[in-house]
Design an enzyme around this catalytic site. Structure first.
Site, mmCIF file in Angstrom:
data_model
loop_
_atom_site.group_PDB
_atom_site.id
_atom_site.type_symbol
_atom_site.label_atom_id
_atom_site.label_comp_id
_atom_site.label_asym_id
_atom_site.label_seq_id
_atom_site.Cartn_x
_atom_site.Cartn_y
_atom_site.Cartn_z
ATOM 1 N N ARG A 160 0.826 -1.210 0.000
ATOM 2 C CA ARG A 160 0.000 0.000 0.000
ATOM 3 C C ARG A 160 0.859 1.258 0.000
ATOM 4 O O ARG A 160 0.551 2.249 0.663
ATOM 5 C CB ARG A 160 -0.963 0.008 1.198
ATOM 6 C CG ARG A 160 -1.901 -1.181 1.274
ATOM 7 C CD ARG A 160 -2.811 -1.278 0.057
ATOM 8 N NE ARG A 160 -3.595 -2.485 0.107
ATOM 9 C CZ ARG A 160 -3.209 -3.642 -0.432
ATOM 10 N NH1 ARG A 160 -2.073 -3.723 -1.107
ATOM 11 N NH2 ARG A 160 -3.964 -4.711 -0.340
ATOM 12 N N SER A 229 -11.466 -0.579 2.685
ATOM 13 C CA SER A 229 -10.637 -0.942 3.844
ATOM 14 C C SER A 229 -10.078 0.316 4.478
ATOM 15 O O SER A 229 -9.279 1.031 3.865
ATOM 16 C CB SER A 229 -9.494 -1.855 3.406
ATOM 17 O OG SER A 229 -9.997 -3.051 2.846
ATOM 18 N N GLU A 325 -5.355 3.119 6.053
ATOM 19 C CA GLU A 325 -5.092 3.023 4.618
ATOM 20 C C GLU A 325 -5.648 4.254 3.913
ATOM 21 O O GLU A 325 -5.137 4.678 2.879
ATOM 22 C CB GLU A 325 -5.733 1.744 4.064
ATOM 23 C CG GLU A 325 -5.414 1.464 2.623
ATOM 24 C CD GLU A 325 -5.879 0.089 2.185
ATOM 25 O OE1 GLU A 325 -6.338 -0.026 1.039
ATOM 26 O OE2 GLU A 325 -5.779 -0.866 2.970
#
Length: 344
Positions: A160, A229, A325
Protein backbone atom coordinates in the site's frame (compact mmCIF):
# COMPACT_ATOMS: atom_id res chain seq x y z
CA UNK A 1 -10.47 24.07 -18.60
CA UNK A 2 -13.46 23.67 -16.33
CA UNK A 3 -12.99 25.49 -13.00
CA UNK A 4 -15.45 25.87 -10.14
CA UNK A 5 -15.22 27.96 -6.97
CA UNK A 6 -16.67 27.39 -3.49
CA UNK A 7 -17.44 23.84 -4.57
CA UNK A 8 -18.99 21.14 -2.37
CA UNK A 9 -17.01 17.90 -2.29
CA UNK A 10 -19.58 15.82 -0.42
CA UNK A 11 -20.63 13.88 -3.51
CA UNK A 12 -17.00 13.50 -4.64
CA UNK A 13 -15.86 11.44 -1.66
CA UNK A 14 -17.24 7.98 -0.94
CA UNK A 15 -17.42 8.61 2.82
CA UNK A 16 -19.92 11.39 2.07
CA UNK A 17 -18.33 13.84 4.52
CA UNK A 18 -19.23 17.51 4.03
CA UNK A 19 -16.34 19.68 2.80
CA UNK A 20 -15.91 22.68 0.53
CA UNK A 21 -12.97 23.66 -1.65
CA UNK A 22 -12.32 27.28 -2.60
CA UNK A 23 -11.43 26.14 -6.12
CA UNK A 24 -11.46 22.91 -8.14
CA UNK A 25 -9.82 22.32 -11.53
CA UNK A 26 -10.85 19.63 -14.04
CA UNK A 27 -7.97 19.35 -16.58
CA UNK A 28 -8.83 17.03 -19.47
CA UNK A 29 -5.53 17.00 -21.39
CA UNK A 30 -1.84 17.81 -21.11
CA UNK A 31 -2.29 21.36 -22.37
CA UNK A 32 -4.75 22.10 -19.58
CA UNK A 33 -2.39 20.54 -17.03
CA UNK A 34 0.25 23.06 -18.08
CA UNK A 35 -2.28 25.86 -17.49
CA UNK A 36 -2.62 25.02 -13.79
CA UNK A 37 -1.22 27.98 -11.79
CA UNK A 38 1.78 26.91 -9.72
CA UNK A 39 0.53 29.14 -6.93
CA UNK A 40 -2.53 26.85 -6.77
CA UNK A 41 -0.76 23.50 -7.14
CA UNK A 42 1.61 24.20 -4.23
CA UNK A 43 -1.04 23.36 -1.63
CA UNK A 44 -3.49 21.35 -3.70
CA UNK A 45 -4.81 17.81 -3.44
CA UNK A 46 -5.12 15.49 -6.43
CA UNK A 47 -8.55 13.85 -6.31
CA UNK A 48 -9.44 10.74 -8.26
CA UNK A 49 -12.80 9.16 -7.48
CA UNK A 50 -12.55 10.00 -3.78
CA UNK A 51 -12.81 6.38 -2.65
CA UNK A 52 -9.73 6.45 -0.42
CA UNK A 53 -10.00 10.03 0.82
CA UNK A 54 -11.20 11.49 4.11
CA UNK A 55 -11.67 15.25 4.21
CA UNK A 56 -11.05 15.89 7.90
CA UNK A 57 -12.13 19.52 7.99
CA UNK A 58 -15.04 21.37 6.48
CA UNK A 59 -12.57 23.50 4.52
CA UNK A 60 -10.60 21.55 1.92
CA UNK A 61 -7.57 22.70 -0.08
CA UNK A 62 -7.59 23.58 -3.76
CA UNK A 63 -8.58 20.40 -5.62
CA UNK A 64 -7.23 19.18 -8.94
CA UNK A 65 -9.39 16.44 -10.42
CA UNK A 66 -7.71 15.16 -13.60
CA UNK A 67 -10.17 14.02 -16.25
CA UNK A 68 -7.83 12.44 -18.82
CA UNK A 69 -9.33 9.32 -20.43
CA UNK A 70 -8.38 6.78 -23.06
CA UNK A 71 -6.89 3.29 -23.41
CA UNK A 72 -4.30 2.15 -25.97
CA UNK A 73 -3.22 -1.45 -26.57
CA UNK A 74 -0.18 -2.94 -28.32
CA UNK A 75 1.70 -6.19 -27.88
CA UNK A 76 4.96 -8.02 -28.32
CA UNK A 77 5.77 -11.69 -28.30
CA UNK A 78 5.42 -12.08 -24.54
CA UNK A 79 3.17 -9.27 -23.30
CA UNK A 80 0.07 -7.23 -23.94
CA UNK A 81 1.09 -3.59 -23.43
CA UNK A 82 -1.79 -1.42 -22.26
CA UNK A 83 -1.68 2.31 -21.54
CA UNK A 84 -4.58 3.79 -19.62
CA UNK A 85 -5.23 7.43 -18.75
CA UNK A 86 -5.57 8.39 -15.12
CA UNK A 87 -9.31 9.11 -15.00
CA UNK A 88 -10.38 5.73 -16.36
CA UNK A 89 -12.45 3.85 -13.78
CA UNK A 90 -10.37 1.02 -12.33
CA UNK A 91 -13.02 -1.73 -12.37
CA UNK A 92 -14.10 -0.82 -15.89
CA UNK A 93 -10.44 -1.08 -16.94
CA UNK A 94 -10.14 -4.55 -15.39
CA UNK A 95 -13.27 -5.62 -17.26
CA UNK A 96 -11.84 -4.20 -20.49
CA UNK A 97 -8.67 -6.25 -20.08
CA UNK A 98 -10.35 -9.54 -19.18
CA UNK A 99 -13.07 -9.19 -21.82
CA UNK A 100 -10.36 -8.65 -24.44
CA UNK A 101 -8.29 -11.68 -23.45
CA UNK A 102 -5.60 -9.79 -21.51
CA UNK A 103 -5.24 -11.39 -18.12
CA UNK A 104 -3.55 -10.76 -14.78
CA UNK A 105 -5.68 -8.05 -13.17
CA UNK A 106 -8.78 -10.21 -12.57
CA UNK A 107 -8.01 -10.54 -8.82
CA UNK A 108 -8.31 -6.74 -8.55
CA UNK A 109 -11.86 -6.51 -9.89
CA UNK A 110 -14.36 -4.24 -8.12
CA UNK A 111 -11.72 -2.24 -6.26
CA UNK A 112 -13.16 1.28 -6.31
CA UNK A 113 -11.22 4.22 -7.69
CA UNK A 114 -9.42 5.39 -10.80
CA UNK A 115 -6.53 3.98 -12.80
CA UNK A 116 -4.32 6.93 -11.85
CA UNK A 117 -4.88 6.37 -8.13
CA UNK A 118 -4.13 2.64 -8.27
CA UNK A 119 -0.30 2.92 -8.31
CA UNK A 120 -0.22 5.58 -5.57
CA UNK A 121 -1.63 3.14 -3.05
CA UNK A 122 -0.31 0.07 -4.91
CA UNK A 123 -3.79 -1.40 -4.58
CA UNK A 124 -4.01 -5.11 -3.94
CA UNK A 125 -6.42 -7.94 -3.22
CA UNK A 126 -6.58 -11.73 -3.25
CA UNK A 127 -2.85 -12.26 -3.60
CA UNK A 128 -2.17 -9.66 -6.32
CA UNK A 129 -0.87 -6.08 -6.25
CA UNK A 130 -1.18 -3.68 -9.16
CA UNK A 131 2.54 -2.96 -9.06
CA UNK A 132 3.15 -6.55 -10.19
CA UNK A 133 1.87 -5.62 -13.65
CA UNK A 134 2.99 -2.02 -14.10
CA UNK A 135 5.75 -1.44 -16.64
CA UNK A 136 6.06 2.31 -16.12
CA UNK A 137 4.21 5.46 -15.05
CA UNK A 138 3.91 8.74 -16.95
CA UNK A 139 4.10 11.71 -14.60
CA UNK A 140 3.40 15.43 -15.04
CA UNK A 141 5.61 17.47 -12.74
CA UNK A 142 4.12 20.73 -11.49
CA UNK A 143 7.46 22.52 -11.04
CA UNK A 144 9.02 21.67 -14.41
CA UNK A 145 5.71 21.55 -16.30
CA UNK A 146 7.08 18.49 -18.10
CA UNK A 147 6.24 14.83 -18.53
CA UNK A 148 8.59 12.08 -17.41
CA UNK A 149 8.42 8.30 -17.10
CA UNK A 150 9.13 6.22 -14.00
CA UNK A 151 10.03 2.56 -14.41
CA UNK A 152 8.53 -0.11 -12.20
CA UNK A 153 11.68 -0.04 -10.07
CA UNK A 154 11.60 3.75 -9.87
CA UNK A 155 8.05 3.59 -8.47
CA UNK A 156 9.30 1.90 -5.26
CA UNK A 157 6.17 -0.18 -4.84
CA UNK A 158 5.55 -1.61 -1.38
CA UNK A 159 2.57 -2.75 0.65
CA UNK A 160 0.00 0.00 0.00
CA UNK A 161 2.87 2.32 -0.76
CA UNK A 162 4.83 3.90 -3.62
CA UNK A 163 7.07 6.80 -4.56
CA UNK A 164 3.93 8.79 -5.44
CA UNK A 165 2.63 8.45 -1.90
CA UNK A 166 5.97 9.47 -0.42
CA UNK A 167 8.62 11.70 -2.08
CA UNK A 168 6.42 12.79 -4.99
CA UNK A 169 3.22 13.31 -3.01
CA UNK A 170 1.56 16.55 -4.12
CA UNK A 171 4.30 17.39 -6.61
CA UNK A 172 2.54 16.32 -9.78
CA UNK A 173 -0.02 14.05 -11.42
CA UNK A 174 0.08 10.53 -12.78
CA UNK A 175 -1.30 11.01 -16.29
CA UNK A 176 -1.00 7.45 -17.63
CA UNK A 177 -0.30 3.99 -16.28
CA UNK A 178 1.41 1.52 -18.61
CA UNK A 179 0.77 -2.17 -17.95
CA UNK A 180 2.53 -5.29 -19.22
CA UNK A 181 0.24 -8.32 -18.93
CA UNK A 182 1.97 -11.62 -19.74
CA UNK A 183 0.48 -13.75 -22.49
CA UNK A 184 1.55 -16.82 -20.50
CA UNK A 185 -1.14 -16.38 -17.85
CA UNK A 186 -0.77 -17.97 -14.42
CA UNK A 187 -3.70 -18.20 -12.03
CA UNK A 188 -3.37 -16.69 -8.55
CA UNK A 189 -6.04 -18.71 -6.79
CA UNK A 190 -4.60 -19.84 -3.45
CA UNK A 191 -6.16 -16.99 -1.46
CA UNK A 192 -9.03 -17.90 0.85
CA UNK A 193 -12.23 -18.11 -1.19
CA UNK A 194 -10.54 -18.44 -4.55
CA UNK A 195 -9.40 -21.96 -3.70
CA UNK A 196 -13.07 -22.97 -3.86
CA UNK A 197 -13.35 -22.35 -7.61
CA UNK A 198 -14.25 -25.46 -9.59
CA UNK A 199 -12.06 -26.56 -12.47
CA UNK A 200 -11.25 -25.35 -15.00
CA UNK A 201 -9.60 -22.33 -13.38
CA UNK A 202 -9.94 -19.45 -15.83
CA UNK A 203 -9.40 -15.67 -15.52
CA UNK A 204 -13.14 -15.21 -15.97
CA UNK A 205 -13.89 -17.67 -13.14
CA UNK A 206 -11.43 -15.92 -10.83
CA UNK A 207 -12.89 -12.50 -11.61
CA UNK A 208 -16.43 -13.75 -11.07
CA UNK A 209 -15.46 -15.25 -7.71
CA UNK A 210 -13.61 -12.11 -6.61
CA UNK A 211 -16.66 -10.00 -7.48
CA UNK A 212 -18.94 -12.42 -5.64
CA UNK A 213 -16.75 -12.33 -2.52
CA UNK A 214 -16.43 -8.55 -2.53
CA UNK A 215 -20.13 -7.94 -3.11
CA UNK A 216 -21.03 -10.34 -0.31
CA UNK A 217 -19.10 -8.46 2.36
CA UNK A 218 -18.35 -4.94 1.08
CA UNK A 219 -21.13 -2.34 1.00
CA UNK A 220 -21.84 -0.14 -2.00
CA UNK A 221 -20.66 3.40 -1.06
CA UNK A 222 -23.72 5.03 -2.64
CA UNK A 223 -25.90 3.04 -0.25
CA UNK A 224 -23.62 2.99 2.82
CA UNK A 225 -20.91 5.68 2.56
CA UNK A 226 -17.47 4.11 3.11
CA UNK A 227 -13.89 4.16 1.83
CA UNK A 228 -13.37 0.42 1.58
CA UNK A 229 -10.64 -0.94 3.84
CA UNK A 230 -10.04 1.82 6.37
CA UNK A 231 -6.95 0.26 7.95
CA UNK A 232 -3.97 -1.62 6.52
CA UNK A 233 -3.40 -5.22 7.50
CA UNK A 234 -0.59 -5.02 10.08
CA UNK A 235 2.69 -6.83 9.50
CA UNK A 236 4.44 -8.24 12.58
CA UNK A 237 7.56 -10.23 13.33
CA UNK A 238 7.45 -14.02 13.43
CA UNK A 239 8.32 -14.00 17.15
CA UNK A 240 5.48 -11.63 17.99
CA UNK A 241 3.08 -13.70 15.88
CA UNK A 242 4.10 -16.99 17.53
CA UNK A 243 3.31 -15.59 20.96
CA UNK A 244 -0.02 -14.21 19.75
CA UNK A 245 -0.98 -17.43 18.00
CA UNK A 246 -0.69 -19.41 21.23
CA UNK A 247 -3.44 -17.24 22.65
CA UNK A 248 -5.49 -17.06 19.44
CA UNK A 249 -4.86 -20.30 17.50
CA UNK A 250 -7.61 -19.59 14.94
CA UNK A 251 -6.18 -16.19 14.00
CA UNK A 252 -5.79 -15.83 10.20
CA UNK A 253 -2.31 -14.96 8.96
CA UNK A 254 -0.28 -14.66 5.78
CA UNK A 255 3.44 -15.42 5.64
CA UNK A 256 5.56 -12.84 3.82
CA UNK A 257 8.61 -13.55 1.70
CA UNK A 258 10.86 -11.75 4.20
CA UNK A 259 9.73 -13.96 7.09
CA UNK A 260 7.32 -11.44 8.59
CA UNK A 261 3.64 -12.23 9.15
CA UNK A 262 0.70 -10.21 7.86
CA UNK A 263 -2.40 -10.27 10.06
CA UNK A 264 -6.01 -9.51 9.15
CA UNK A 265 -6.99 -6.10 10.51
CA UNK A 266 -10.69 -6.90 10.12
CA UNK A 267 -10.30 -10.00 12.32
CA UNK A 268 -8.51 -7.96 14.99
CA UNK A 269 -11.28 -5.36 14.99
CA UNK A 270 -13.93 -8.08 15.17
CA UNK A 271 -12.17 -9.80 18.08
CA UNK A 272 -12.08 -6.47 19.88
CA UNK A 273 -15.88 -6.69 19.85
CA UNK A 274 -16.43 -3.88 17.36
CA UNK A 275 -17.95 -5.61 14.34
CA UNK A 276 -21.30 -3.89 13.78
CA UNK A 277 -20.60 -1.37 16.55
CA UNK A 278 -22.06 2.05 15.89
CA UNK A 279 -21.78 5.39 17.67
CA UNK A 280 -22.99 8.89 16.81
CA UNK A 281 -23.75 8.12 13.19
CA UNK A 282 -20.47 6.33 12.38
CA UNK A 283 -19.99 2.58 12.66
CA UNK A 284 -18.17 -0.62 11.76
CA UNK A 285 -19.84 -2.60 9.01
CA UNK A 286 -21.71 -5.67 10.24
CA UNK A 287 -20.26 -7.98 7.57
CA UNK A 288 -16.70 -6.65 7.19
CA UNK A 289 -15.07 -5.09 10.23
CA UNK A 290 -12.38 -3.42 8.13
CA UNK A 291 -14.98 -1.04 6.68
CA UNK A 292 -16.18 2.07 8.51
CA UNK A 293 -19.58 3.46 7.55
CA UNK A 294 -20.58 7.12 7.74
CA UNK A 295 -24.26 6.36 8.25
CA UNK A 296 -25.46 9.92 8.86
CA UNK A 297 -23.13 12.09 6.78
CA UNK A 298 -21.04 13.05 9.78
CA UNK A 299 -18.01 15.32 9.55
CA UNK A 300 -14.56 14.08 8.75
CA UNK A 301 -13.38 14.81 12.28
CA UNK A 302 -16.14 12.61 13.69
CA UNK A 303 -14.96 9.77 11.44
CA UNK A 304 -11.40 10.38 12.64
CA UNK A 305 -12.54 10.24 16.27
CA UNK A 306 -14.28 6.93 15.64
CA UNK A 307 -11.19 5.51 13.93
CA UNK A 308 -9.11 6.56 16.96
CA UNK A 309 -11.53 4.66 19.18
CA UNK A 310 -11.12 1.49 17.10
CA UNK A 311 -7.37 1.85 17.05
CA UNK A 312 -7.22 2.21 20.83
CA UNK A 313 -9.38 -0.88 21.37
CA UNK A 314 -7.22 -3.05 19.09
CA UNK A 315 -4.00 -1.75 20.66
CA UNK A 316 -5.32 -2.44 24.13
CA UNK A 317 -6.29 -6.03 23.29
CA UNK A 318 -3.45 -7.11 20.99
CA UNK A 319 -0.66 -4.54 21.43
CA UNK A 320 -0.88 -3.92 17.67
CA UNK A 321 -1.12 -0.52 15.98
CA UNK A 322 -3.49 -0.24 13.03
CA UNK A 323 -2.27 2.23 10.41
CA UNK A 324 -4.98 3.86 8.30
CA UNK A 325 -5.09 3.02 4.62
CA UNK A 326 -7.34 6.02 3.92
CA UNK A 327 -5.63 9.32 3.08
CA UNK A 328 -6.40 12.21 5.46
CA UNK A 329 -6.88 15.66 3.93
CA UNK A 330 -6.87 18.84 6.00
CA UNK A 331 -7.51 22.39 4.85
CA UNK A 332 -3.91 22.71 3.62
CA UNK A 333 -3.70 19.34 1.89
CA UNK A 334 -2.50 15.87 2.80
CA UNK A 335 -2.15 15.72 6.56
CA UNK A 336 0.06 13.74 8.90
CA UNK A 337 -2.36 11.42 10.69
CA UNK A 338 -0.69 12.06 14.06
CA UNK A 339 -1.94 15.65 13.96
CA UNK A 340 -5.50 14.35 13.72
CA UNK A 341 -5.35 12.14 16.78
CA UNK A 342 -4.67 8.80 15.12
CA UNK A 343 -1.46 7.25 16.40
CA UNK A 344 0.92 5.54 14.01
Amino acid sequence: MKIRTNFSLQTLNSLNVPANTPEIFFPTNLEELSELPQSKTAKSYILGEGTNTLFCEKSAPVIIKPSLVGIEVSENEAFFLISAACAENWHDFVLFCVNNGMYGLENLALIPGSVGAAPVQNIGAYGVEVGDFIERITWFDFASQKLSDFSKTDCQFGYRNSLFKQALSGRGIITHVHFALPKAWQAVDSYQGLNEIDSPITPQAIMAKVMQLRQAKLPEPKQLPNAGSFFKNPVVTADFFNKLQKKYPSMPFYKQTNGAIKLAAGWLIEQAGLKGFREAGVGVHEKQALVLINYEGRTGQEVVDFACFIQDKVRSKFNINLDPEVRFIGSDGLTDITSLGIKK
